[in-house]
Scaffold this motif. Structure first.
Motif, PDB file in Angstrom:
ATOM      1  N   GLU A   4       0.834  -1.208   0.000  1.00 39.01           N
ATOM      2  CA  GLU A   4       0.000   0.000   0.000  1.00 39.01           C
ATOM      3  C   GLU A   4       0.865   1.253   0.000  1.00 39.01           C
ATOM      4  OE1 GLU A   4      -2.405  -0.512   3.499  1.00 39.01           O
ATOM      5  OE2 GLU A   4      -3.873  -1.771   2.451  1.00 39.01           O
ATOM      6  N   MET A   5       1.897   1.257   0.834  1.00 45.12           N
ATOM      7  CA  MET A   5       2.794   2.412   0.895  1.00 45.12           C
ATOM      8  C   MET A   5       3.489   2.632  -0.449  1.00 45.12           C
ATOM      9  SD  MET A   5       4.435   1.844   4.705  1.00 45.12           S
ATOM     10  CE  MET A   5       5.916   2.677   4.252  1.00 45.12           C
ATOM     11  N   VAL A   6       3.974   1.557  -1.034  1.00 48.25           N
ATOM     12  CA  VAL A   6       4.657   1.649  -2.329  1.00 48.25           C
ATOM     13  C   VAL A   6       3.700   2.182  -3.389  1.00 48.25           C
ATOM     14  CG1 VAL A   6       5.690   0.271  -4.189  1.00 48.25           C
ATOM     15  CG2 VAL A   6       6.383  -0.111  -1.816  1.00 48.25           C
ATOM     16  N   TYR A   7       2.488   1.670  -3.400  1.00 49.22           N
ATOM     17  CA  TYR A   7       1.507   2.122  -4.383  1.00 49.22           C
ATOM     18  C   TYR A   7       1.166   3.597  -4.190  1.00 49.22           C
ATOM     19  CZ  TYR A   7      -2.498   2.621  -7.357  1.00 49.22           C
ATOM     20  OH  TYR A   7      -3.349   3.071  -8.332  1.00 49.22           O
ATOM     21  N   MET A   8       0.989   4.024  -2.951  1.00 51.59           N
ATOM     22  CA  MET A   8       0.668   5.433  -2.706  1.00 51.59           C
ATOM     23  C   MET A   8       1.809   6.349  -3.136  1.00 51.59           C
ATOM     24  SD  MET A   8      -1.644   5.429   0.786  1.00 51.59           S
ATOM     25  CE  MET A   8      -0.536   4.466   1.788  1.00 51.59           C
ATOM     26  N   GLN A   9       3.049   5.922  -2.919  1.00 55.65           N
ATOM     27  CA  GLN A   9       4.198   6.710  -3.376  1.00 55.65           C
ATOM     28  C   GLN A   9       4.214   6.785  -4.899  1.00 55.65           C
ATOM     29  OE1 GLN A   9       7.396   4.550  -1.535  1.00 55.65           O
ATOM     30  NE2 GLN A   9       7.276   5.716   0.365  1.00 55.65           N
ATOM     31  N   TYR A  10       3.950   5.657  -5.536  1.00 54.91           N
ATOM     32  CA  TYR A  10       3.907   5.604  -6.996  1.00 54.91           C
ATOM     33  C   TYR A  10       2.806   6.518  -7.534  1.00 54.91           C
ATOM     34  CZ  TYR A  10       2.844   3.833 -11.642  1.00 54.91           C
ATOM     35  OH  TYR A  10       2.564   3.738 -12.974  1.00 54.91           O
ATOM     36  N   GLU A  11       1.630   6.447  -6.923  1.00 50.25           N
ATOM     37  CA  GLU A  11       0.505   7.267  -7.357  1.00 50.25           C
ATOM     38  C   GLU A  11       0.820   8.756  -7.189  1.00 50.25           C
ATOM     39  OE1 GLU A  11      -3.303   7.366  -5.045  1.00 50.25           O
ATOM     40  OE2 GLU A  11      -4.047   6.350  -6.859  1.00 50.25           O
ATOM     41  N   LYS A  12       1.437   9.126  -6.075  1.00 52.56           N
ATOM     42  CA  LYS A  12       1.809  10.527  -5.855  1.00 52.56           C
ATOM     43  C   LYS A  12       2.807  10.988  -6.912  1.00 52.56           C
ATOM     44  CE  LYS A  12       3.584  13.916  -2.642  1.00 52.56           C
ATOM     45  NZ  LYS A  12       3.580  14.826  -3.750  1.00 52.56           N
ATOM     46  N   ARG A  13       3.774  10.151  -7.197  1.00 53.36           N
ATOM     47  CA  ARG A  13       4.782  10.489  -8.227  1.00 53.36           C
ATOM     48  C   ARG A  13       4.092  10.710  -9.572  1.00 53.36           C
ATOM     49  NH1 ARG A  13       9.097  11.997 -10.837  1.00 53.36           N
ATOM     50  NH2 ARG A  13      10.355  10.483 -11.940  1.00 53.36           N
ATOM     51  N   LEU A  14       3.163   9.851  -9.929  1.00 55.15           N
ATOM     52  CA  LEU A  14       2.447   9.969 -11.188  1.00 55.15           C
ATOM     53  C   LEU A  14       1.626  11.255 -11.236  1.00 55.15           C
ATOM     54  CD1 LEU A  14       1.835   8.563 -13.868  1.00 55.15           C
ATOM     55  CD2 LEU A  14      -0.018   7.348 -12.718  1.00 55.15           C
ATOM     56  N   VAL A  15       0.912  11.550 -10.174  1.00 58.12           N
ATOM     57  CA  VAL A  15       0.122  12.783 -10.106  1.00 58.12           C
ATOM     58  C   VAL A  15       1.040  14.006 -10.236  1.00 58.12           C
ATOM     59  CG1 VAL A  15      -1.297  14.237  -8.581  1.00 58.12           C
ATOM     60  CG2 VAL A  15      -1.815  11.800  -8.834  1.00 58.12           C
ATOM     61  N   ASP A  16       2.177  13.986  -9.538  1.00 58.27           N
ATOM     62  CA  ASP A  16       3.123  15.102  -9.624  1.00 58.27           C
ATOM     63  C   ASP A  16       3.625  15.296 -11.053  1.00 58.27           C
ATOM     64  OD1 ASP A  16       2.820  15.503  -6.921  1.00 58.27           O
ATOM     65  OD2 ASP A  16       4.837  14.805  -6.371  1.00 58.27           O
ATOM     66  N   LEU A  17       3.979  14.189 -11.724  1.00 60.98           N
ATOM     67  CA  LEU A  17       4.480  14.285 -13.094  1.00 60.98           C
ATOM     68  C   LEU A  17       3.434  14.853 -14.043  1.00 60.98           C
ATOM     69  CD1 LEU A  17       6.534  10.990 -13.516  1.00 60.98           C
ATOM     70  CD2 LEU A  17       7.408  13.326 -13.679  1.00 60.98           C
ATOM     71  N   ILE A  18       2.177  14.485 -13.820  1.00 65.85           N
ATOM     72  CA  ILE A  18       1.098  14.921 -14.704  1.00 65.85           C
ATOM     73  C   ILE A  18       0.655  16.350 -14.412  1.00 65.85           C
ATOM     74  CG2 ILE A  18      -1.341  14.511 -15.277  1.00 65.85           C
ATOM     75  CD1 ILE A  18      -0.782  11.512 -14.803  1.00 65.85           C
ATOM     76  N   SER A  19       0.624  16.728 -13.137  1.00 66.92           N
ATOM     77  CA  SER A  19      -0.035  17.977 -12.767  1.00 66.92           C
ATOM     78  C   SER A  19       0.882  19.130 -12.384  1.00 66.92           C
ATOM     79  CB  SER A  19      -1.013  17.717 -11.614  1.00 66.92           C
ATOM     80  OG  SER A  19      -0.303  17.298 -10.456  1.00 66.92           O
ATOM     81  N   LEU A  20       2.146  18.871 -12.105  1.00 62.46           N
ATOM     82  CA  LEU A  20       3.047  19.935 -11.670  1.00 62.46           C
ATOM     83  C   LEU A  20       4.051  20.292 -12.758  1.00 62.46           C
ATOM     84  CD1 LEU A  20       3.906  18.676  -8.054  1.00 62.46           C
ATOM     85  CD2 LEU A  20       2.067  20.229  -8.743  1.00 62.46           C
ATOM     86  N   ASP A  21       4.447  21.560 -12.787  1.00 60.11           N
ATOM     87  CA  ASP A  21       5.519  21.938 -13.708  1.00 60.11           C
ATOM     88  C   ASP A  21       6.859  21.572 -13.055  1.00 60.11           C
ATOM     89  OD1 ASP A  21       6.419  24.035 -11.990  1.00 60.11           O
ATOM     90  OD2 ASP A  21       5.178  25.526 -13.015  1.00 60.11           O
ATOM     91  N   ALA A  22       7.944  21.770 -13.779  1.00 56.50           N
ATOM     92  CA  ALA A  22       9.262  21.329 -13.315  1.00 56.50           C
ATOM     93  C   ALA A  22       9.659  21.990 -11.996  1.00 56.50           C
ATOM     94  CB  ALA A  22      10.312  21.589 -14.384  1.00 56.50           C
ATOM     95  N   THR A  23       9.381  23.277 -11.857  1.00 59.15           N
ATOM     96  CA  THR A  23       9.721  23.984 -10.618  1.00 59.15           C
ATOM     97  C   THR A  23       8.936  23.407  -9.449  1.00 59.15           C
ATOM     98  OG1 THR A  23      10.242  26.011 -11.831  1.00 59.15           O
ATOM     99  CG2 THR A  23       9.783  26.241  -9.473  1.00 59.15           C
ATOM    100  N   GLN A  24       7.667  23.173  -9.641  1.00 57.57           N
ATOM    101  CA  GLN A  24       6.830  22.609  -8.582  1.00 57.57           C
ATOM    102  C   GLN A  24       7.276  21.191  -8.223  1.00 57.57           C
ATOM    103  OE1 GLN A  24       3.181  23.184 -10.798  1.00 57.57           O
ATOM    104  NE2 GLN A  24       2.474  24.785  -9.381  1.00 57.57           N
TER     105      GLN A  24
END
Length: 184
Positions: free
Chosen positions: A122-142
Motif C-alpha cells: 500500500e505504501m509503495v503504491y501510494m508513493q507511486y501514485e503521488k509520483r504519477l500525479v506530480d508528473l502529470i499535474s506539476l511543472d518542473a519547478t513545482q
C-alpha cells in the motif's frame, strides 16, 4: 519495520533467517538490467536510485530510495522475468537482502506477515501514485520544490544530473530553476 506493523519476535527471527546484511559501495548495481531478480531489500543507510536505460544509453531515474525504504524490481520478481530497471547505490549503503521466494513461503503461513506485506505494498503504491500525479499535474519547478519538501537534503545527497533526470528535465533546466528560487 515496527512503524508499519507490530512484528512478533518469532516472526522477526524467521525474517532474519532469510535475510543477509550487506554493505555496498557507491555505484554498485544491486539489481542489474535484464537480470531475473530473486531478492527484495530494506535500505538502512545511503541512497539508491532505480533507473531505466534506453538502447542509446540514456538513463531515466524512476525513483530514489532513502533509509528505511523497502525496494525491489516487483514486477520482475512476481512474473519471474528479467528486470527492466537497474537499482544502483548512489552512495555507500547498508541494507538487508531478503530472499523473495522464502519470504513468499513465509507469507503463505503467517497472517501477521500478510498484513505487514499488504501495508508495505500500500505504501509503495501510494508513493507511486503521488509520483504519477506530480508528473502529470506539476511543472518542473513545482516538482523540484515537492522533491525538496519530501527530502530537504536532496541537493547534498544526489547529483544535479540524477535529480534532473528524476524530474524529467535537463541539468541546465534544473540549474535555472535552482537559481530562480535561490538555492544555488
Amino acid at each position: 519495520m515496527n512503524s508499519i506493523g507490530d512484528i512478533p519476535e518469532d516472526l522477526f527471527k524467521e525474517l532474519e533467517n532469510i535475510s543477509e546484511f550487506k554493505r555496498v559501495e557507491a555505484g554498485t548495481q544491486i539489481v542489474k538490467l535484464n537480470e531475473v531478480p530473486t531478492k527484495v531489500y530494506l535500505l538502512l543507510s545511503g541512497v539508491i536510485r532505480c533507473y531505466l536505460s534506453t538502447e542509446s544509453g540514456k538513463e531515466y531515474n524512476k525513483s530514489f530510495y532513502f533509509p528505511t525504504s523497502f525496494m525491489g524490481a516487483l514486477t520482475a520478481l512476481v512474473k519471474k522475468q528479467p528486470s527492466r530497471f537497474v537499482f544502483e547505490s548512489i552512495s555507500e549503503c547498508e541494507l538487508y537482502e531478503v530472499d523473495y521466494l522464502q519470504l513468499m513461503e513465509l507469507y503463505k503461513k503467517n497472517t501477521t506477515l500478510k498484513v505487514f506485506y499488504s501495508r508495505v505494498l500500500e505504501m509503495v503504491y501510494m508513493q507511486y501514485e503521488k509520483r504519477l500525479v506530480d508528473l502529470i499535474s506539476l511543472d518542473a519547478t513545482q516538482r523540484y520544490l515537492e522533491l525538496r519538501k519530501q527530502n530537504p537534503n536532496i541537493d547534498r545527497l544526489i547529483s544535479q544530473y540524477h535529480i534532473a533526470s528524476y524530474l524529467g528535465i535537463t541539468p541546465v533546466q534544473l540549474s535555472r530553476i535552482r537559481k530562480k528560487i535561490g538555492t544555488n
